[in-house]
Write an enzyme that holds these catalytic residues in place. Structure first.
Site, PDB file in Angstrom:
ATOM      1  N   ASP A   1       3.335  25.937   8.420  1.00  0.00           N
ATOM      2  CA  ASP A   1       4.020  25.323   9.533  1.00  0.00           C
ATOM      3  C   ASP A   1       2.954  25.103  10.608  1.00  0.00           C
ATOM      4  O   ASP A   1       1.823  25.544  10.472  1.00  0.00           O
ATOM      5  CB  ASP A   1       5.166  26.235  10.021  1.00  0.00           C
ATOM      6  CG  ASP A   1       6.184  25.467  10.846  1.00  0.00           C
ATOM      7  OD1 ASP A   1       7.322  25.938  10.961  1.00  0.00           O
ATOM      8  OD2 ASP A   1       5.827  24.380  11.354  1.00  0.00           O
TER       9      ASP A   1
HETATM   10  C1  GLC Z   1       7.543  22.638  13.771  1.00  0.00           C
HETATM   11  C2  GLC Z   1       8.613  23.108  12.828  1.00  0.00           C
HETATM   12  C3  GLC Z   1       8.553  22.464  11.469  1.00  0.00           C
HETATM   13  C4  GLC Z   1       8.042  21.048  11.592  1.00  0.00           C
HETATM   14  C5  GLC Z   1       6.612  21.126  12.077  1.00  0.00           C
HETATM   15  C6  GLC Z   1       6.031  19.728  12.339  1.00  0.00           C
HETATM   16  O1  GLC Z   1       7.082  23.687  14.565  1.00  0.00           O
HETATM   17  O2  GLC Z   1       8.766  24.517  12.681  1.00  0.00           O
HETATM   18  O3  GLC Z   1       9.873  22.496  10.896  1.00  0.00           O
HETATM   19  O4  GLC Z   1       8.107  20.377  10.353  1.00  0.00           O
HETATM   20  O5  GLC Z   1       6.458  21.920  13.249  1.00  0.00           O
HETATM   21  O6  GLC Z   1       6.702  19.145  13.431  1.00  0.00           O
END
Ligand code: GLC
Length: 712
Positions: A274
């Site tokens: 993430d």
């Molecule tokens: C965010 C989220 C994730 C998302 C990523 C890109 O913090 O936790 O679900 O896909 O970053 O935006």
């Protein structure tokens, strides 16, 4: 997974280095040779994403950004014909900038589909796969290679801020819905990212919280949905979550990412983090986390240094590089797909309306719905009645071309909306709009607070019926609160009492609509309402779908994918959840959070074990307001005795014949339980009165119950 050929070639290549051939370019069948030709710096570059330029192009500018607003990219190695690929949110539709400075005569809106929760309440895998196909098509036509969804963490507690993006309190329902979504999206030739792997069940201190859970509970509850998604749909990628699992960040947890995910489940794809700042990149690579997103240049330098100092084996880096190349060669970018930037948003909007209607749940109906023809005018109460909450906040938002509002949908169904009440709310909202924070538009819209209705407005109102809409908003980076969130606010309660008193005195009915992203308290007020409908966060066409249900154009067939408790503290996990965090959380996942040993913040004990949702309430007989699987219809159904058969691979096939014995067409959900838990389900097609359908449900060997199956 590295296939045998690749592994063998990798071994041979590492033993006998081949000369660097000029003109070598990445192809589907020469990955080992490419890995051999890459320098250490190039390998480190490939496993570190392209940074924030794409996501923040609205602020940083669009230069060098292929898809402005996309969440992230990988880095190109032009020397060897390795392109950069594009990763974009999210679980309810493509989230990219809707307009571009460099392309002013076009727009780049995407369809805001119903969120995960309402899709799960449809119990309709075919419908969800259709939604996936449409979402995947929009990703393809906007030049995206991997769509960062489905979000599928288990709903351990109703106050998790991101439950709107997730499916259920049950892992079989979650896993099957996720698998359907993955199949649908990947049928279009773009990838998915099943997230957030794993045990990311709260938003409070999400980047530092340590989820402490016993292995049986982890496997049977929190990992089971991901296991089903992997075994039934093989997502191209998984996204490792921000949090720790029993003391080790999931992103560097070899037990989770390699031993369970790959060695046990047979996952063949890539794991990306993430959107985390730099942690211990070498440890992440060694654990089997292949790609660091969004990616910082310092991570590249760290990897090169760790390999040179012998702290990271280059062969571990080669394994991750190989998986990245195996992903890249599958993508539309690598195949040179000429994307149109004009997907069929009209067709997808129609599907979004059908999918929303399929997930709307009728909780109560005392001689009220469907609306009789005598109802000519409806008074709409509640701020969300004029500002539908189509989806949650954070990366799961979608920049939709429009959002249908309830008054508009009622008028389209030839039902007038009480002008006196509409004026009161629209004047209020006009004033609020001027104060709206611009930033909220990127992360979704908060709902303005309710105001106290005055008696005069009620006296002037001549409508035939009232629609009382309770709206809730929540999202990434913070958990929900008890006061004015899970519980009705004092103003909401007073307004509901005033409206129901006035309407019931006049012999008129009141329908309560729950436009919510997650469970709220219902027991203390549900007796005031004549009917209760949950339309969740239903996407851009959700208000139209709601009116389709209210008018009987569509017969409600949604069933709850989670329990509505009587009291929040009836829920076992409430003893170990930051319900008092007052929604404090943080979108900042780069901030180093010092572990100060705070309970439910720095660590969360999953002390309730398997006692989550109906598993707890069914076992103890503790009463609930509305149970898992509950939902009413405008018609009735009967079911035959189940026929059960065993297949040669150990699967169990359960068949049931359903008959519509009522007077309205409708769909029925058949659920199969074993050992007291959900083992499978199916939804019939729309059955005419008198029509029957036999549905057969396959229960895979790894889900097979020990005790007898029963159908509900
Ligand atoms: C965010 C989220 C994730 C998302 C990523 C890109 O913090 O936790 O679900 O896909 O970053 O935006």
């Amino acid at each position: 997974m590295l296939n045998l050929c690749t592994l063998t070639s990798l071994f041979l290549l590492s033993a006998t280095p081949l000369p660097r051939e000029d003109g070598l370019r990445l192809q589907e069948d020469n990955i080992p040779a490419i890995v051999q030709a890459l320098t250490l710096e190039e390998k480190a570059t490939l496993v570190v994403g392209g940074g924030f330029k794409s996501m923040l192009s609205g602020f940083l500018g669009e230069k060098g950004v292929r898809v402005p607003g996309a969440a992230g990219t990988t880095r190109a190695i032009p020397r060897l014909g390795i392109p950069s690929i594009v990763l974009s949110d999210g679980p309810t539709g493509v989230r990219i900038e809707p307009t571009r400075k460099r392309d002013k005569d076009k727009t780049f809106y995407a369809t805001a589909f119903p969120t995960g929760t309402i899709l799960a309440c449809s119990w309709n895998q075919e419908m969800v796969e259709q939604v996936g196909r449409a979402m995947g098509n929009e990703a393809l036509e906007y030049g995206i290679d991997v769509l960062l969804g489905p979000g599928m963490n288990l709903m351990r507690n109703p106050l998790c801020g991101r439950n709107f993006e997730y499916y259920s309190e049950d892992p079989v329902l979650s896993g099957r819905m996720a698998a359907a979504m993955i199949r649908g999206i990947q049928s279009q030739g773009v990838g998915t990212s099943a997230k957030h792997f794993a045990l990311n069940n709260q938003e409070t201190n999400r980047a530092g919280n340590d989820a402490r859970v016993d292995e049986t509970t982890a496997r049977e509850l929190y990992l089971k949905g991901f296991e089903i998604a992997v075994k039934e749909a093989q997502p191209w990628t998984m996204m490792s979550s921000y949090n720790k699992l029993n003391g080790e960040y999931t992103q560097s947890n070899r037990w989770l990412l390699t031993e369970v995910l790959r060695d046990e489940w047979g996952f063949e794809g890539l794991v990306m983090t993430d959107w985390t700042g730099r942690r211990n990149t070498g440890r992440q690579i060694a654990a089997g986390n292949d790609l660091m997103e969004p990616g910082l240049k310092s991570q590249i330098r760290e990897l090169v240094s760790q390999v040179k100092k012998g702290k990271l084996a280059e062969k571990d880096l080669d394994i991750c590089v190989t998986r990245i190349l195996e992903l890249i060669v599958k993508t539309p970018t690598f195949k040179g797909y000429a994307y149109s930037e004009s997907p069929d948003l009209q067709a997808h909007a129609k599907l979004a309306r059908e999918a929303a209607a399929d997930g709307i749940v009728l909780l109560k109906n005392e001689g009220t719905l469907p609306l009789p023809k005598t109802i000519q005018e409806v008074a709409v109460f509640g701020v969300a009645g004029y500002q539908t909450c189509i989806g949650g906040m954070g990366s799961g938002t979608v920049h939709a071309p429009y959002a249908i509002q309830i008054p508009q949908a009622l008028q389209a169904a030839s039902i007038r909306v009480s002008p006196s009440i509409q004026t009161v709310y629209e004047n209020y909202l006009q004033k609020r709009v001027r104060k709206k924070r611009k930033a909220s538009s990127m992360l979704g819209e908060a709902i303005p607070p309710e105001f106290a209705l005055d008696a005069q407005a009620l006296e002037e109102d001549r409508a035939d019926m009232a629609l009382f809409v309770i709206g809730r908003q929540a999202g990434e980076g913070g958990d929900r609160r008890l006061e004015d969130d899970f519980l009705l606010s004092d103003i909401e309660r007073k307004n509901l009492e005033a409206v129901t008193t006035a309407y019931h005195r006049a012999g008129k009915k009141v329908i309560v609509v729950l436009n919510i992203g997650g469970v709220i308290e219902t027991a203390s007020w549900k007796d005031l309402a004549d009917a209760i409908v949950v339309d969740w966060q239903p996407g851009q066409e959700g208000a139209a779908a709601l009116v389709d249900i209210l008018t009987g154009t569509v017969n409600p067939s949604g069933r709850l994918a989670m329990t509505f408790p009587i009291d929040y503290f009836d829920i076992p996990s409430s003893a170990n959840f930051p319900y008092d965090s007052q929604g404090k959380g943080s979108m900042n996942t780069f901030r180093k959070v010092r572990d100060r040993g705070r309970r439910n913040v720095d660590f969360t004990e999953y002390a309730e074990g398997m006692a989550v949702g109906y598993r707890y309430f069914n076992r103890t007989g503790a009463p609930v307001s509305y149970p898992f699987g509950f939902g009413l219809s405008y018609t009735e159904f009967t079911r035959s005795e189940i026929q059960q058969a065993e297949e040669s691979d150990g699967s169990v096939i359960v068949c049931v014949t359903v008959k519509n014995t009522g007077h309205a067409p409708g769909k029925e959900v058949v659920m199969v339980y074993g050992d007291g838990v959900l083992k499978g389900f199916a939804k019939t097609k729309r059955l005419e009165p008198g029509e029957t359908e036999t549905v057969c449900i396959r229960i895979a060997p790894y889900l097979r119950p020990r005790s007898f199956l029963m159908v509900s």
